[in-house]
Design a protein around this motif. Structure first.
Motif, PDB file in Angstrom:
ATOM      1  N   GLU A  49       0.828  -1.211   0.000  1.00 51.00           N
ATOM      2  CA  GLU A  49       0.000   0.000   0.000  1.00 51.00           C
ATOM      3  C   GLU A  49       0.863   1.262   0.000  1.00 51.00           C
ATOM      4  O   GLU A  49       0.454   2.280  -0.560  1.00 51.00           O
ATOM      5  N   LEU A  52       1.762   1.734  -3.567  1.00 57.15           N
ATOM      6  CA  LEU A  52       0.577   2.209  -4.286  1.00 57.15           C
ATOM      7  C   LEU A  52       0.292   3.682  -4.005  1.00 57.15           C
ATOM      8  O   LEU A  52      -0.160   4.416  -4.889  1.00 57.15           O
ATOM      9  N   SER A  65      -0.230  -2.243 -11.502  1.00 58.09           N
ATOM     10  CA  SER A  65      -1.311  -2.016 -10.540  1.00 58.09           C
ATOM     11  C   SER A  65      -2.015  -3.326 -10.196  1.00 58.09           C
ATOM     12  O   SER A  65      -2.289  -3.609  -9.023  1.00 58.09           O
ATOM     13  N   TYR A  69      -2.295  -4.939  -6.456  1.00 59.02           N
ATOM     14  CA  TYR A  69      -3.614  -5.120  -5.834  1.00 59.02           C
ATOM     15  C   TYR A  69      -3.890  -6.601  -5.549  1.00 59.02           C
ATOM     16  O   TYR A  69      -4.505  -6.936  -4.517  1.00 59.02           O
ATOM     17  N   ARG A  70      -3.457  -7.470  -6.428  1.00 56.89           N
ATOM     18  CA  ARG A  70      -3.621  -8.911  -6.173  1.00 56.89           C
ATOM     19  C   ARG A  70      -2.778  -9.351  -4.975  1.00 56.89           C
ATOM     20  O   ARG A  70      -3.200 -10.211  -4.191  1.00 56.89           O
ATOM     21  N   ILE A  97     -10.773  -4.047  -2.533  1.00 57.57           N
ATOM     22  CA  ILE A  97      -9.679  -4.442  -3.424  1.00 57.57           C
ATOM     23  C   ILE A  97     -10.198  -5.286  -4.577  1.00 57.57           C
ATOM     24  O   ILE A  97      -9.760  -5.141  -5.726  1.00 57.57           O
ATOM     25  N   LEU A 100     -11.512  -3.018  -7.194  1.00 57.69           N
ATOM     26  CA  LEU A 100     -10.435  -2.360  -7.945  1.00 57.69           C
ATOM     27  C   LEU A 100      -9.816  -3.315  -8.968  1.00 57.69           C
ATOM     28  O   LEU A 100      -9.509  -2.919 -10.096  1.00 57.69           O
ATOM     29  N   ILE A 101      -9.633  -4.558  -8.557  1.00 56.79           N
ATOM     30  CA  ILE A 101      -9.052  -5.558  -9.469  1.00 56.79           C
ATOM     31  C   ILE A 101      -9.975  -5.796 -10.659  1.00 56.79           C
ATOM     32  O   ILE A 101      -9.537  -5.875 -11.815  1.00 56.79           O
TER      33      ILE A 101
END
Length: 258
Positions: A49, A52, A65, A69-70, A97, A100-101
């Motif tokens: 994070e 990110l 990204s 995120y994964r 999350i 977002l993925i």
């Protein structure tokens, strides 16, 4: 007979105590392993994070990204399975999350051009970029080693990071050379700009069509000429020592009469 029963009872009690101790030790060991694993997952989440949060400075790609995120998603799932008191919080974050993925999976995989990268004037931001790229590279390598990143994507993203790091390094060397020249430290300035020029020339041979490299080669050459010119202009005048014979002639020459 009574003595035998007493011995059997004592033996049974000893076995019970030993069994309880073994169970207790196994429970404590399991709790310790659980705490260690929980700390590991939290560290993964915090590290990822943090990278990110600085993505706006480094022109991230959709692939990068997704990888990050994964990574957070997997760590959150593991942490949720281990936690007994923060289930609601973990489940909420997992849902965020996951959204977002899903959104990134629907986004066209178009990466911003490396040539559009501009190094900020703020030294703190530059330091943040350097640290972020270093951490990102380590994360990509770790995920690749786990088989979670395809080899072609890993090679492409690592090459992109290398290119960004190179640009920062070159910009930094040229900037330091300018500062050293301003302070009239011409030797240091010349050394830094020569090093930058050597790096640029080596990369230009591999990427002759990169406009950034060509521009920086011209800039470094011009700066080197300015440094050498300033060095010549500000060089101290060295007085030639008088010849010994001239000194003797001056000593024995006829004195002037006034």
């Amino acid at each position: 007979m009574t003595f035998t029963l007493v011995l059997l009872l004592i033996g049974a009690l000893l076995l019970m105590v030993i069994g309880i101790n073994v169970i207790q030790q196994q429970k404590e060991r399991a709790e310790a392993e659980k705490r260690i694993e929980m700390a590991k997952q939290r560290a993964i989440i915090e590290e990822t994070e943090e990278v990110l949060s600085n993505f706006g400075l480094i022109l991230p790609t959709p692939n990068t990204s997704l990888i990050l995120y994964r990574r957070v998603f997997e760590a959150l799932k593991t942490a949720a399975a281990l936690s007994t008191s923060q289930q609601a919080d973990y489940q909420r974050r997992i849902a965020d999350i996951s959204g977002l993925i899903e959104k990134l999976n629907q986004t066209p995989p178009t990466a911003p051009s490396v040539e559009s990268f501009r190094l900020p004037d703020d030294d703190k931001k530059v330091l943040s970029i350097v640290k972020t790229l270093k951490k990102l590279k380590a994360i990509l390598r770790a995920e690749h080693n786990k088989g979670k990143v395809e080899p072609n994507i890993f090679a492409e993203e690592e090459s992109r990071i290398d290119s960004l790091q190179l640009r920062i390094n070159v910009e930094s060397m040229i900037s330091r050379a300018r500062s050293a020249c301003y302070l009239k430290q011409y030797g240091s300035a010349k050394q830094m700009v020569t090093k930058a020029l050597g790096t640029l020339q080596a990369i230009k041979a591999q990427s002759p069509n990169d406009p950034f490299i060509g521009k920086k080669v011209d800039e470094a050459k011009q700066l080197l000429n300015e440094i050498m010119g300033a060095q010549d202009t500000n060089a101290p005048i060295v007085q030639k020592p008088k010849d010994e014979e001239d000194d003797i002639d001056m000593l024995f020459q006829p004195k002037k009469k006034w």
